[in-house]
Design a protein around this motif. Structure first.
Motif, PDB file in Angstrom:
ATOM      1  N   UNK A 177       1.020  -1.161  -0.061  1.00 31.56           N
ATOM      2  CA  UNK A 177       0.030   0.027   0.015  1.00 31.56           C
ATOM      3  C   UNK A 177       0.940   1.166  -0.130  1.00 31.56           C
ATOM      4  N   UNK A 178       0.691   2.045  -1.118  1.00 34.29           N
ATOM      5  CA  UNK A 178       1.387   3.465  -1.200  1.00 34.29           C
ATOM      6  C   UNK A 178       0.348   4.587  -0.821  1.00 34.29           C
TER       7      UNK A 178
ATOM      8  N   UNK B 173      -4.910  -0.638  14.327  1.00 37.28           N
ATOM      9  CA  UNK B 173      -4.800  -1.130  12.857  1.00 37.28           C
ATOM     10  C   UNK B 173      -6.410  -0.750  12.236  1.00 37.28           C
ATOM     11  N   UNK B 174      -6.205  -0.339  11.087  1.00 38.10           N
ATOM     12  CA  UNK B 174      -7.394   0.031  10.370  1.00 38.10           C
ATOM     13  C   UNK B 174      -7.863  -1.414   9.342  1.00 38.10           C
TER      14      UNK B 174
ATOM     15  N   UNK C  34      -1.675  -5.185  -4.142  1.00 35.44           N
ATOM     16  CA  UNK C  34      -1.920  -6.529  -4.025  1.00 35.44           C
ATOM     17  C   UNK C  34      -3.353  -6.704  -3.137  1.00 35.44           C
ATOM     18  N   UNK C  35      -4.444  -7.678  -4.007  1.00 26.52           N
ATOM     19  CA  UNK C  35      -5.452  -7.617  -3.316  1.00 26.52           C
ATOM     20  C   UNK C  35      -5.668  -8.569  -2.175  1.00 26.52           C
TER      21      UNK C  35
ATOM     22  N   UNK D 234     -10.329  -8.269   2.793  1.00 29.75           N
ATOM     23  CA  UNK D 234     -10.125  -7.423   3.976  1.00 29.75           C
ATOM     24  C   UNK D 234      -8.725  -6.791   4.122  1.00 29.75           C
ATOM     25  N   UNK D 235      -8.698  -5.395   4.030  1.00 32.85           N
ATOM     26  CA  UNK D 235      -7.222  -4.652   3.871  1.00 32.85           C
ATOM     27  C   UNK D 235      -7.095  -4.363   5.152  1.00 32.85           C
ATOM     28  N   UNK D 236      -5.714  -4.702   5.729  1.00 30.30           N
ATOM     29  CA  UNK D 236      -5.317  -4.175   6.769  1.00 30.30           C
ATOM     30  C   UNK D 236      -4.153  -3.346   6.910  1.00 30.30           C
ATOM     31  N   UNK D 237      -4.452  -2.112   7.432  1.00 28.67           N
ATOM     32  CA  UNK D 237      -3.188  -1.165   7.306  1.00 28.67           C
ATOM     33  C   UNK D 237      -3.178  -0.263   8.561  1.00 28.67           C
ATOM     34  N   UNK D 238      -1.977   0.308   8.753  1.00 27.26           N
ATOM     35  CA  UNK D 238      -1.657   1.103  10.127  1.00 27.26           C
ATOM     36  C   UNK D 238      -1.440   2.390   9.933  1.00 27.26           C
ATOM     37  N   UNK D 239      -1.027   3.087   8.892  1.00 21.54           N
ATOM     38  CA  UNK D 239      -0.496   4.324   8.829  1.00 21.54           C
ATOM     39  C   UNK D 239      -1.248   5.585   8.777  1.00 21.54           C
TER      40      UNK D 239
END
Length: 174
Positions: A77-78, A150-151, A110-111, A116-121
Motif C-alpha cells: 500500500x502506497x 490497525x484499520x 495486491x488484493x 479485508x485490507x489491514x493497514x496502519x499508517x
C-alpha cells in the motif's frame, strides 16, 4: 529484446505509484524502433498504463507525498494526498500543519485475502476526523473500523471493481 526483460503492467504500476508517492517523477522509457514504430509489447503496456491512469489518475496527477509514503503494516500500500492548494514550487513536499488535505489516497498493489485490507499508517488521521472511504471504480462507501492500532477496510468483491490491478482507495473528510 526478450519478453522477460519487459516489466509486467503490475510491476510498471508499482514503479510509477511508489515513485510518485515519494515525490518523484516516473520515466517510462519507450522509444521507437529503427522503423519509427513502437513495439507491440510497449504499445500494450502504454495502453494498460493509460487505462489505469484514466480511472485512478486523481491519486497521481497533482498529488503530493503524504506523511507516510508506504504503509508500515502492509508494504503493498502506497499513499499520496491532495492539498487544497497545490504548491507548484515544491510539489513533492509533504503536508504541513497549515495545509488542508482534501483527500488521502492509498493505492493497493495486491488484493488482500478475504477482501479485508489491514493497514496502519492512516489510523491517526481516521481518529482525528470523520472520513468517507471509497474505492475508485467501485460504487458506494466502504466499511472500516479501527482495532488495536490497525484499520480494517472491507473491500468489495474483486469481480465487481473496474480495475484488474492496483486499486485506489480514497479517504475524504466529510
Amino acid at each position: 529484446m526478450a519478453i522477460e526483460d519487459v516489466l509486467s503492467i503490475e510491476h510498471l504500476l508499482k514503479e510509477v505509484v511508489s515513485t510518485v508517492s515519494c515525490g518523484g517523477n516516473a520515466l517510462i522509457n519507450v522509444g521507437p524502433t529503427k522503423e519509427g514504430t513502437i513495439a507491440a509489447i510497449f504499445q500494450e503496456r502504454l495502453l494498460a498504463l493509460g487505462d489505469w491512469l484514466s480511472l485512478n489518475g486523481e491519486a497521481i496527477y497533482g498529488s503530493s507525498p503524504w506523511h507516510s509514503q508506504n504503509d508500515t503494516r502492509n508494504g503493498d500500500v502506497w499513499y499520496t494526498c491532495v492539498k487544497s492548494t497545490f504548491n507548484a514550487r515544491h510539489p513533492s513536499s509533504r503536508p504541513r500543519r497549515a495545509d488542508m488535505i482534501t483527500a488521502i489516497y492509498a493505492v493497493v498493489l495486491k488484493w488482500p485475502e478475504n477482501n479485508l485490507l489491514v493497514i496502519s499508517d492512516i489510523v491517526q488521521d481516521l481518529h482525528s476526523g470523520t472520513y468517507e472511504v471509497t474505492m475508485i471504480g467501485s460504487e458506494g462507501h466502504l466499511k472500516w473500523n479501527i482495532d488495536s492500532g490497525l484499520v480494517y477496510i472491507r473491500l468489495p468483491d474483486k469481480a465487481t471493481v473496474k480495475s484488474n490491478y492496483a486499486w485506489t482507495l480514497k479517504f475524504k473528510p466529510k
